[in-house]
Design an enzyme around this catalytic site. Structure first.
Site, mmCIF file in Angstrom:
data_model
loop_
_atom_site.group_PDB
_atom_site.id
_atom_site.type_symbol
_atom_site.label_atom_id
_atom_site.label_comp_id
_atom_site.label_asym_id
_atom_site.label_seq_id
_atom_site.Cartn_x
_atom_site.Cartn_y
_atom_site.Cartn_z
ATOM 1 N N GLU A 5 0.542 -1.258 -0.084
ATOM 2 C CA GLU A 5 0.432 -0.265 0.019
ATOM 3 C C GLU A 5 1.101 1.206 -0.296
ATOM 4 O OE1 GLU A 5 -3.022 -0.059 3.088
ATOM 5 O OE2 GLU A 5 -4.223 -2.057 2.370
ATOM 6 N N ASN B 266 2.630 -5.323 -2.954
ATOM 7 C CA ASN B 266 0.672 -5.351 -2.490
ATOM 8 C C ASN B 266 0.126 -4.489 -2.602
ATOM 9 O OD1 ASN B 266 -1.652 -7.665 -2.184
ATOM 10 N ND2 ASN B 266 -1.451 -7.102 -0.293
ATOM 11 N N HIS C 296 -10.341 -6.807 -2.286
ATOM 12 C CA HIS C 296 -11.322 -6.711 -1.636
ATOM 13 C C HIS C 296 -12.017 -5.196 -1.975
ATOM 14 C CE1 HIS C 296 -9.264 -7.656 2.074
ATOM 15 N NE2 HIS C 296 -8.405 -7.080 1.289
ATOM 16 N N GLU D 48 -6.012 -10.730 -1.755
ATOM 17 C CA GLU D 48 -6.557 -10.680 -0.751
ATOM 18 C C GLU D 48 -8.695 -10.279 -0.609
ATOM 19 O OE1 GLU D 48 -5.719 -7.292 2.044
ATOM 20 O OE2 GLU D 48 -3.427 -7.748 1.659
ATOM 21 N N ASP E 29 -12.217 -10.462 -0.609
ATOM 22 C CA ASP E 29 -13.687 -10.549 -0.298
ATOM 23 C C ASP E 29 -13.885 -9.914 -1.358
ATOM 24 O OD1 ASP E 29 -12.457 -8.063 0.754
ATOM 25 O OD2 ASP E 29 -12.361 -9.058 3.367
HETATM 26 C C1 XIL Z 1 -6.667 -6.552 7.917
HETATM 27 C C2 XIL Z 1 -7.039 -7.846 8.575
HETATM 28 O O1 XIL Z 1 -7.760 -8.851 8.466
HETATM 29 C C3 XIL Z 1 -7.677 -7.652 10.119
HETATM 30 O O2 XIL Z 1 -7.732 -8.892 10.883
HETATM 31 C C4 XIL Z 1 -6.697 -6.696 10.893
HETATM 32 O O3 XIL Z 1 -6.956 -6.095 12.205
HETATM 33 C C5 XIL Z 1 -6.483 -5.322 10.008
HETATM 34 O O4 XIL Z 1 -6.302 -5.479 9.135
HETATM 35 N N1 XIL Z 1 -5.092 -5.186 3.373
HETATM 36 C C6 XIL Z 1 -4.071 -5.822 3.495
HETATM 37 C C7 XIL Z 1 -4.019 -5.988 5.029
HETATM 38 O O5 XIL Z 1 -2.870 -5.910 3.212
HETATM 39 O O6 XIL Z 1 -3.147 -6.525 5.989
HETATM 40 C C8 XIL Z 1 -5.527 -5.872 6.161
HETATM 41 O O7 XIL Z 1 -5.772 -7.028 6.992
HETATM 42 C C9 XIL Z 1 -6.175 -5.778 5.058
HETATM 43 C C10 XIL Z 1 -6.283 -4.446 4.383
#
Ligand code: XIL
Length: 538
Positions: free
Chosen positions: A134, A175, A211, A239, A241
């Site tokens: 990020e 990432n 996400h 990641e 979802d």
């Molecule tokens: C999130 C986790 O899922 C949570 O449990 C934690 O509290 C915060 O981080 N982008 C990322 C991940 O790269 O590390 C994040 O994960 C979600 C967004």
């Protein structure tokens, strides 16, 4: 394939396509929730610690490292033959205050030390690292984080170089989120990756977090994956979802299935897209509701661990066909307490002095059969000898000229076990002088110019092989590009692969598998001879 193969778990079908299907894993439920543990093991071939490898977890105070959480996940992954994705080294979140408060020179030293220590500890055991996470703002300028303010833009290249030095075999990724489709932020990422590669900075891949919001899979996802791949890097969905307003309705769940399918299809359409990782697999354990109020139901299993339409969509995308009978029911139904039927009469084949192959007619279940356990009949203390996700299993470690009886039990995802199948009886033959090793070489997938290879080394001997190097010669000009489960080097046609930490020991009667991606031109003939630690294999 047959029906049994058609109803196999996600990881079987993903592996058939040479792809990763991963999940984020949280240490809490992994330790305390048997259903969570079982589904994670059965369905996924890769895991990403959700929080356990972030800086606040691994180095909460300067120089004081704590690896308990990550070690627990690594141990589970090794036991379940899962690849590990490391997340993450340099990020503006979940990095302790002591780091953020360091002056520039000190921050640089502390970051190098952190990367060397964490990556070095898991050298050979973590196949992919999200080195930088990020680093961009949504408008495509570098995020104005403490990293940028103190170290300047060069912190990104430095982090990759330090990570490469700590584990030359790990694939190093950048990432980020909101870079799934073509746009200002993904353009900036594209330019960064291109420039890093031009400068010889060791970056191997780009992670698209994904996400996503229901109904908003970017139309340019596949095109975007393809343009990154054309830079010569791998791409992973890291990641995934897909959140919706809660409560979930049948219409939303159907839309979500369509959305999941689009993401899977986009990745499957590009050879360099290594696969898809979901950010948790069950709505019971998801970060979404706490961060996006009123949103949730973002994952492929519901809160009671029942597969949702999104699960079926992932399954079908990998070519797994229908995932087997499911009982549609209200989303708040009582937990599943109905066990599968007993598996049918097992049959034995490939009987040797040290092992046997068992097959059995499938069990059925009101929801879905999650897997099978094979037992050796042993009076009052029967011994578990194998687990399987399909309807066959290899039983190893038998003695010559001995009579054995086996039976099989089916289980479902809710943990219900079936009654025992009938017994199958075998008597092993006398042992012949064993060869040092046996090698099975396969090409599970192939595309224009490229292919995935899968190599299984079996140990027919009576003593463990602890540490190995397998050598062969390609006869068609093929090259190995990257390997997992081992480290590959190639000189001319000669290939040599040395075990990874978790594939080091081959037990007597046991086997390990490693894989690789390669290139070829014309035909792609299989190698004809292998040596293991210098001795010829069968
Ligand atoms: C999130 C986790 O899922 C949570 O449990 C934690 O509290 C915060 O981080 N982008 C990322 C991940 O790269 O590390 C994040 O994960 C979600 C967004």
């Amino acid at each position: 394939g047959d029906h049994a193969a058609a109803s196999g778990p996600l990881r079987t079908h993903a592996a058939d396509r040479g792809k990763v299907i991963g999940t984020a894993l949280a240490t809490g439920p992994l330790a305390s929730d048997a259903t969570y543990r079982s589904l994670a093991a059965t369905e996924f071939n890769q895991v990403t610690p959700e929080n356990a490898l972030k800086w606040d977890a691994t180095e909460p105070n300067r120089g004081q490292f704590s690896f308990a959480g990550a070690d627990a996940i690594l141990a589970s992954a090794a036991q379940n033959n899962q690849v590990v994705r490391g997340h993450t080294l340099v990020w503006h979140n979940q990095t302790p205050g002591w780091v953020q408060n360091l002056a520039a020179a000190d921050l640089r030293t502390a970051t190098q030390n952190h990367i060397s220590t964490v990556v070095g500890r898991y050298r050979g055991r973590i196949a992919y690292w999200d080195v930088v996470n990020e680093a961009f703002a949504d408008n495509g300028t570098l995020r104005n984080s403490f990293w940028l303010q103190k170290l300047g833009a060069g912190y990104i290249a430095d982090a990759f170089r330090w990570a490469r030095a700590a584990d030359p075999s790990a694939k190093l990724y950048y990432n980020d989120y909101n870079i799934e489709g073509v746009g200002a932020k993904s353009d900036a990422t594209y330019n960064l990756v291109r420039d890093l590669r031009a400068q010889g900075v060791p970056i191997d891949g780009v992670g698209l977090q994904a996400h996503l919001i229901l109904g908003q899979v970017p139309a340019s996802l596949q095109q975007n994956i393809a343009r990154f791949a054309a830079l010569g890097v791998d791409v992973a969905i890291t990641e995934l979802d897909i959140r919706m307003p809660t409560p979930a309705t049948p219409e939303r769940l159907a839309q979500q299935a369509t959305d999941y399918r689009r993401v899977l299809d986009a990745c499957l359409a590009v050879a360099r897209c290594v696969g898809v990782t979901v950010w948790g697999f069950s709505d019971r354990h998801s970060w979404i509701p706490s961060v996006f109020p009123g949103q949730g139901a973002a994952l492929p299993y519901d809160e009671n661990y029942r597969p949702k339409p999104a699960y079926d969509a992932i399954h079908a995308a990998f070519g797994g066909g229908a995932p087997g009978p499911t009982t549609p029911g209200p989303t708040t139904a009582a937990p599943d307490r109905q066990p599968p039927t007993a598996p049918g009469q097992p049959t034995a084949s490939a009987l040797t002095a040290g092992g046997v192959q068992l097959s059995w007619p499938a069990a059925t279940d009101n929801v879905r059969v999650a897997g099978y356990t094979v037992f050796r009949e042993n009076g009052a203390s029967d011994v578990q000898v194998a687990t399987a996700t399909g309807t066959t299993a290899a039983v190893a470690g038998l003695s010559p000229q001995t009579r054995y009886q086996f039976y099989v039990r089916a289980r479902d995802a809710a943990g219900n076990s079936s009654a025992d199948s009938p017994l199958v009886t075998v008597t092993t033959p006398a042992g012949a002088a064993a060869a040092a090793c046996r090698v099975a070489y396969a090409v599970p997938s192939q595309w224009a110019g490229g292919f995935n290879g899968s190599v299984t080394i079996s140990n027919p001997g009576a003593t463990a092989i602890a540490g190995w190097t397998l050598r062969w010669a390609f006869t068609g000009g093929q090259t190995v590009q990257s390997a997992w489960g081992g480290t590959a080097t190639q000189s001319g046609s000669q290939v040599s692969v040395t075990n990874a930490d978790w594939t080091r020991v081959i037990a007597p009667g046991g086997a390990v598998t490693f894989g690789f991606s390669g290139t070829f031109a014309g035909s792609n003939p299989a190698p004809t001879a292998f040596t293991l630690n210098g001795a010829a294999c069968q």
